[in-house]
Design an enzyme around this catalytic site. Structure first.
Site, PDB file in Angstrom:
ATOM      1  N   SER A 176      -3.980   7.018  42.224  1.00  0.00           N
ATOM      2  CA  SER A 176      -2.556   7.055  42.514  1.00  0.00           C
ATOM      3  C   SER A 176      -2.281   6.413  43.858  1.00  0.00           C
ATOM      4  O   SER A 176      -3.198   6.139  44.625  1.00  0.00           O
ATOM      5  CB  SER A 176      -2.051   8.503  42.509  1.00  0.00           C
ATOM      6  N   LYS A 177      -1.016   6.200  44.101  1.00  0.00           N
ATOM      7  CA  LYS A 177      -0.617   5.508  45.317  1.00  0.00           C
ATOM      8  C   LYS A 177      -1.071   6.226  46.580  1.00  0.00           C
ATOM      9  O   LYS A 177      -1.293   5.618  47.606  1.00  0.00           O
ATOM     10  CB  LYS A 177       0.899   5.325  45.331  1.00  0.00           C
ATOM     11  N   ARG A 178      -1.203   7.525  46.480  1.00  0.00           N
ATOM     12  CA  ARG A 178      -1.569   8.293  47.676  1.00  0.00           C
ATOM     13  C   ARG A 178      -3.072   8.290  47.968  1.00  0.00           C
ATOM     14  O   ARG A 178      -3.493   8.651  49.051  1.00  0.00           O
ATOM     15  CB  ARG A 178      -1.081   9.741  47.539  1.00  0.00           C
ATOM     16  N   ASP A 179      -3.870   7.918  46.987  1.00  0.00           N
ATOM     17  CA  ASP A 179      -5.320   8.004  47.169  1.00  0.00           C
ATOM     18  C   ASP A 179      -5.844   7.095  48.268  1.00  0.00           C
ATOM     19  O   ASP A 179      -6.867   7.387  48.877  1.00  0.00           O
ATOM     20  CB  ASP A 179      -6.038   7.686  45.859  1.00  0.00           C
ATOM     21  N   GLY A 228       5.231   0.939  46.255  1.00  0.00           N
ATOM     22  CA  GLY A 228       4.302  -0.183  46.219  1.00  0.00           C
ATOM     23  C   GLY A 228       3.637  -0.293  44.862  1.00  0.00           C
ATOM     24  O   GLY A 228       3.498   0.685  44.147  1.00  0.00           O
TER      25      GLY A 228
END
Length: 497
Positions: A265-268, A16
């Site tokens: 980041s994307k995971r945050d 994403g």
RNA sequence: GCCGCGUUCGUCUAACGGUUAGGACGCCAGGUUUUCAUCCUGGUAAUAGGGGUUCGAUUCCCCUACGUGGUACCA
């Protein structure tokens, strides 16, 4: 050759697109459009191991939702295509070999094992990660250390190899960044970056330079994480003989995690409970799904690292096109604040017209099982609009207009209930059964009855509200009652007693 | 470790070298709304530290600290 402004947005389809990426696109787009130039989407899919199915489509949808429409893209084509790097493979090899011939690059045959062995061997506590550079390249297996015949042999046998740039010694590499000004690097500290990988694909470093040249890109907007490798790119522009066509660079400040440290980041998103994607990506809801308006999203992105110097904070795309100024982009990274993001959305919801809100609101209501005609939805929406900051809140705010409240705060009602109350509401129902149903009539007759019973306004108003809507919330009771209609109101009053 | 970039209220930020260092979010208090939210008013809170330069530094320079990025056949 032209002086046309051409800006590219060049994401990798590895997942994403998070808000940092969208902001990069936005800034580039604004700059391009302000200068009557072109905005180009180029997909950097050179890492086959990290390619993610559907990511490219996702990027296109995101841009579309935001109103950032590329003039040239893989989907719509353009004069300088193809716009996917994987489809331009032949070009890169050609230029990489040109660099070898001109002595600015070389073949390297080292295996991954040999590379890690080298790093282990030269590792010291002062230098924990030795580079492949002017010091170590003389000890490795490459066309600088092998004889011409040996190299030819290896090449003829299709030995896996890469092409590396030969970074010069003792040079000061200088360039000017639009945001940060003059930046200088010592070439002795740079490593011989791989330009062409073993699979024949270029690395980012080769691909950007080649494509930016071929696509006549005039300005590069990218994240600050690229600043350290910019000197490599400067070298490449020079060695390829394109120095005078090199673009201007603008390295954007990073968007940081709201909590601790580090870039977002994307995971945050999942970890911290707020969206980092504009649209839903895998299990992560995006700003859109959480109920953000595109206008608000663009607005909050624009002011993450930029302001117009006045105290204005609300900017539409149109405003931004007029007021955005690259010179006013900040240098320092910014921590993302979801609370402020929600505030921006509330501002945009308040300013939006009922008509523009209707489709999205209708969808929210339908998802909650509430179906009503547009006219009624619009009346109610106008009443509750300013109470909504995120679109899904519309369901709670509008629910009781269309069906009886499921949860009723009977505790509050019962606390101060008396025989007098029962008498009051019974008489109210009788009176209202014969009242012409207008807000004014309801209010007048209600108040008359209060004085007749010698009761306190607050003592009857609150229970009345709770019987109508279920709790202590909502617009004026008589507005609600007049909308609900006689039959419905009479049904709700005293239903629980 | 080395290199790059950065550093103003908790957060986002404003301030030709001269301001009581301004605004916004959040939070707190009061008012409006006989509800809640909105709205209005007020309050809270900052120039990382140390040296220079200067009549005068948030602003220019240096050092330190801290943060952040890079140091991959990832971008």
């Amino acid at each position: 050759m032209s002086n046309n402004v051409r800006v590219r947005f060049a994401p990798s389809p590895t997942g994403g697109l998070h808000i940092g990426g969208v902001r990069t696109a936005l800034f580039g787009y604004l700059f391009a459009k302000q200068n009557k130039g072109s905005f180009i989407l180029r997909v950097e899919d050179t890492d086959q191991t990290r390619f993610v199915e559907g990511a490219e489509e996702y990027i296109v949808e995101t841009l579309n939702w935001c109103g950032i429409i590329p003039d040239e893209s893989p989907q719509n084509g353009g004069e300088y295509g193809p716009y996917r790097q994987s489809e331009r493979k032949a070009d890169y090899r050609k230029y990489a070999e040109q660099l070898v011939e001109s002595g600015n690059a070389y073949y390297a045959f080292d295996t991954p094992e040999e590379l890690t062995a080298m790093r282990e061997k030269y590792k010291t506590k002062e230098n924990p990660s030795p580079q492949y550079d002017k010091n170590t390249r003389t000890k490795m297996k490459n066309s600088l250390t092998l004889s011409e015949a040996e190299v030819k042999d290896l090449l003829d046998q299709n030995t896996p190899h890469v092409i590396r740039i030969k970074v010069p010694a003792n040079e000061q590499i200088q360039f000017t960044d639009i945001i940060r000004g003059d930046i200088e690097n010592d070439s002795n500290l740079l490593d011989d970056k791989v330009l062409l990988k073993g699979d024949g694909m270029p690395t980012y470093h080769l691909a950007v330079v080649v494509d930016d040249y071929l696509m006549k890109v005039s300005h590069v907007f990218r994240g600050e994480e690229w600043l350290p490798s910019a000197p490599i790119h400067v070298l490449l522009w020079k060695y390829l003989g394109w120095e005078k066509d090199a673009p201007d660079w603008a390295h954007l400040p990073l968007i940081l995690k709201p909590d601790g440290n580090g870039k977002l980041s994307k995971r945050d998103g999942a970890r911290l409970g707020f969206p980092v994607f504009s649209l839903q990506w895998e299990d992560n809801k995006g700003f859109k799904e959480l109920g953000f308006l595109p206008d608000a999203f663009i607005n909050l992105l624009a002011v993450l690292g930029w302001n117009d110097g006045t105290e204005e904070e609300i900017f539409s795309m149109e405003d931004l096109l007029e007021k955005f100024d690259v010179k006013r982009i900040n240098k320092a990274g910014a921590k993302f604040s979801y609370e402020k993001a929600v505030w921006y959305n509330a501002e945009w919801v308040k300013r939006a017209s009922v008509d523009s809100l209707l489709p999205a609101i209708k969808k929210e209501l339908a998802a909650a099982g509430i179906v009503a005609d547009n006219k009624k939805i619009k009346i109610v929406l106008a009443m509750v609009q300013e109470r909504i900051s995120l679109l899904p809140e519309a369901v709670k705010e509008m629910d009781y207009f269309f069906r009886k409240p499921v949860q009723v705060d009977t505790e509050t009602i019962n606390k101060k209930w008396s025989e007098q109350h029962t008498a009051f509401y019974n008489e109210l129902k009788t009176i209202w059964a014969d009242t012409e149903w207008t807000k004014e009539n309801l209010e007048t007759s209600f108040k008359e009855l209060i004085s007749k019973h010698e009761m306190k306004m607050g003592a009857v108003m609150l229970p009345f509200r709770i019987m109508l809507v279920g709790g202590k919330f909502g617009p004026g009771v008589f507005d609600i009652a007049s909308f609900l209609g006689k039959e419905e109101v009479l049904e709700r009053v005293l239903v629980n007693s």
